[in-house]
Design an enzyme around this catalytic site. Structure first.
Site, PDB file in Angstrom:
ATOM      1  N   HIS A 122     -15.159  16.473 -94.239  1.00 14.23           N
ATOM      2  CA  HIS A 122     -16.468  15.960 -94.671  1.00 14.23           C
ATOM      3  C   HIS A 122     -16.468  14.450 -94.422  1.00 14.23           C
ATOM      4  CE1 HIS A 122     -19.561  14.820 -97.671  1.00 14.23           C
ATOM      5  NE2 HIS A 122     -19.947  16.082 -97.656  1.00 14.23           N
ATOM      6  N   ASP A 199      -8.631  17.021-100.470  1.00 13.24           N
ATOM      7  CA  ASP A 199     -10.024  17.014-100.918  1.00 13.24           C
ATOM      8  C   ASP A 199     -10.335  18.417-101.457  1.00 13.24           C
ATOM      9  OD1 ASP A 199     -12.745  17.350-101.091  1.00 13.24           O
ATOM     10  OD2 ASP A 199     -13.217  16.485 -99.133  1.00 13.24           O
ATOM     11  N   GLN A 202     -14.403  21.703-102.379  1.00 17.33           N
ATOM     12  CA  GLN A 202     -14.851  23.085-102.163  1.00 17.33           C
ATOM     13  C   GLN A 202     -13.835  24.124-102.615  1.00 17.33           C
ATOM     14  OE1 GLN A 202     -17.848  23.847-101.349  1.00 17.33           O
ATOM     15  NE2 GLN A 202     -18.601  21.881-100.620  1.00 17.33           N
ATOM     16  N   LYS A 225     -20.006  20.262-108.401  1.00 16.53           N
ATOM     17  CA  LYS A 225     -19.790  21.461-107.576  1.00 16.53           C
ATOM     18  C   LYS A 225     -19.105  22.562-108.380  1.00 16.53           C
ATOM     19  CE  LYS A 225     -19.482  18.969-103.208  1.00 16.53           C
ATOM     20  NZ  LYS A 225     -20.756  19.202-102.525  1.00 16.53           N
ATOM     21  N   CYS A 363     -22.744  16.926 -93.315  1.00 17.07           N
ATOM     22  CA  CYS A 363     -21.849  15.757 -93.450  1.00 17.07           C
ATOM     23  C   CYS A 363     -20.514  16.014 -92.760  1.00 17.07           C
ATOM     24  CB  CYS A 363     -21.607  15.386 -94.911  1.00 17.07           C
ATOM     25  SG  CYS A 363     -23.086  14.877 -95.764  1.00 17.07           S
TER      26      CYS A 363
HETATM   27  N1  PLP Z   1     -15.668  16.909 -99.500  1.00 21.12           N
HETATM   28  C1  PLP Z   1     -16.188  18.118 -99.241  1.00 21.12           C
HETATM   29  C2  PLP Z   1     -15.350  19.154 -98.552  1.00 21.12           C
HETATM   30  C3  PLP Z   1     -17.500  18.394 -99.633  1.00 21.12           C
HETATM   31  O1  PLP Z   1     -18.032  19.586 -99.372  1.00 21.12           O
HETATM   32  C4  PLP Z   1     -18.255  17.380-100.276  1.00 21.12           C
HETATM   33  C5  PLP Z   1     -19.660  17.607-100.654  1.00 21.12           C
HETATM   34  O2  PLP Z   1     -20.347  18.434-100.101  1.00 21.12           O
HETATM   35  C6  PLP Z   1     -17.644  16.164-100.524  1.00 21.12           C
HETATM   36  C7  PLP Z   1     -16.360  15.957-100.115  1.00 21.12           C
HETATM   37  C8  PLP Z   1     -18.384  15.048-101.212  1.00 21.12           C
HETATM   38  O3  PLP Z   1     -18.607  15.382-102.537  1.00 21.12           O
HETATM   39  P1  PLP Z   1     -19.493  14.404-103.467  1.00 21.12           P
HETATM   40  O4  PLP Z   1     -20.763  14.157-102.732  1.00 21.12           O
HETATM   41  O5  PLP Z   1     -19.675  15.202-104.721  1.00 21.12           O
HETATM   42  O6  PLP Z   1     -18.708  13.172-103.677  1.00 21.12           O
END
Ligand code: PLP
Length: 404
Positions: A122, A199, A202, A225, A363
């Site tokens: 992401h 990270d 998900q 999430k 993203c």
């Molecule tokens: N990393 C992953 C794999 C994601 O799917 C997302 C959000 O969709 C993020 C990071 C970013 O999360 P946040 O916008 O809650 O900081």
């Protein structure tokens, strides 16, 4: 077995209508809906326990402080961290990664050093490293993947050099659904003496995560999430690493003493929590974690796998469909394109039928470039979704397909 109809009653929004049609909410990878208990926790927090924490001697402030610190312990248990000092509250995954990117590169990296990311990251696990790369002259190396959307571990091993300082990869891809073999990825990095950031945006909503079992240095996730509120998230860090890293931001709460000559930073985890934290959000996040724990992470995972299998079978039968991400280990995410129908058109027309899906690059533009596409339609499932909703999605897609 989960009683889905009863569970759905915990989520009032799921019985809403849009454009006069029942809402079919299939955008859970972007954010999940909130159970009543989480919303009530926020309401009760502001009505009953609202006072700034850590600094007050008065009753309310102490109650609020206790609630915030109890929330930290709930997160500690949820991740099976060794100590609650290893749990830092942030605004979410993005802020947690920015914190590590900034503090880790300050302490441990100099020009020419390297960080390894993966092609399916992401943007929030790419851009913070690029910002540091531009400032400090560090280099980003990228793990490639195969056609099914699995990371190539042999290629990964080849990326290590004597300048590799950190590996940062996602546990589960938000586009492909691939569940990356993070335990192996971490072990490989450790053989080279390199720490790892995972990270977990998900993964945490869908599977049991045990940071001690993973033996990971940094693990991050977002409250919103995992059925919690927006604006709160977590950075888990091994104590020795958090101890070693410098603060990310300065301000109140994170100090032990301040004079114009010298400031002594506070102990963990406060060193990384400058300013008034979201102490209502933390307690609501803890409530969300208790909620999913109550359902059982194994039950949640089993239910979502059942939905994923059903959706994959049904969608695969649609003429002209291309599904992106076919790894055997996969989370409940389906990214697809139908013939030459633009993903935005599909998303907008499905929306008119009451079906909420996400469209675009999610993203993850470098991943889109690797796939040779601009974007996809993404349906992402939660345990509260039903097979009937998947049927509605399939009927909707068929309707749109016939229009084009
Ligand atoms: N990393 C992953 C794999 C994601 O799917 C997302 C959000 O969709 C993020 C990071 C970013 O999360 P946040 O916008 O809650 O900081």
């Amino acid at each position: 077995m989960l009683d889905i109809q009863t569970i759905r009653e915990d989520f009032p929004i799921l019985s809403h209508q849009v454009y006069g049609k029942p809402l079919v909410y299939l955008d859970n990878a972007a954010t999940t809906q909130k159970p009543r208990c989480v919303v009530e926790k926020i309401e009760k927090g502001y009505y009953n326990v609202n006072a700034n924490i850590h600094r007050g001697v008065h009753f309310l402030s102490q109650e609020a402080t206790e609630a915030h610190e109890e929330a930290r312990q709930t997160v500690q248990r949820f991740l099976n961290a060794r100590s609650s000092d290893e749990i830092v509250f942030t605004r979410g995954t993005t802020e947690s990664i920015n914190l590590v990117a900034s503090s880790f590169t300050d302490e441990c990296m100099s020009a020419g050093d390297e960080v390894i990311l993966s092609v399916m990251e992401h943007h929030s696990n790419i851009v913070p490293w690029q910002i540091q790369a531009a400032k400090k002259g560090i280099t980003i190396r990228v793990i490639p993947m195969n056609d099914r959307g699995e990371l190539l571990l042999d290629e990964y091993k080849k990326l290590f050099t004597d300048r590799t300082r950190l590996v940062a990869v996602s546990h589960v891809s938000n586009v492909l659904g691939t569940v990356n073999p993070v335990k192996e990825i971490i072990a490989i990095a450790h053989e080279q003496g390199v720490p790892v950031l995972i990270d977990g945006a998900q993964s945490t909503p869908h599977m049991k995560v045990d940071v001690q079992d993973l033996d990971v240095e940094f693990y991050v996730f977002s409250g919103h999430k995992i059925y919690g509120p927006t604006g709160i998230g977590v950075l888990y860090g091994k104590e020795e690493w958090l101890d070693r890293l410098p603060p990310y931001q300065g301000g109140g709460e994170m100090i032990s003493s301040v004079s114009f000559e010298k400031t002594v930073f506070g102990e963990l985890p406060f060193k990384f929590e400058a300013g008034t934290p979201d102490f209502i959000g933390s307690t609501a996040l803890a409530e969300a974690l208790r909620y999913v724990d109550g359902l059982g992470m194994e039950n949640i995972a089993a239910r979502e796998q059942e939905l994923l299998r059903y959706a994959t079978d049904r969608l695969s039968a649609i003429d002209g469909i291309r599904i992106f991400g076919n790894a055997p280990e996969k989370g409940a995410v389906l990214s697809f394109l139908i013939g030459s129908i633009h993903h935005y058109d599909m998303g907008m027309l499905l929306d008119r039928l009451g079906i909420a899906v996400r469209t675009g690059h999610h993203c993850a533009q470098p991943l889109m470039q690797a796939l040779g596409i601009e974007g996809t339609v993404r349906a992402s499932f939660s345990f509260y979704n039903t097979k009937e909703e998947i049927d509605t999605l399939v009927e909707g897609i068929e309707r749109v397909r016939k229009m084009f």
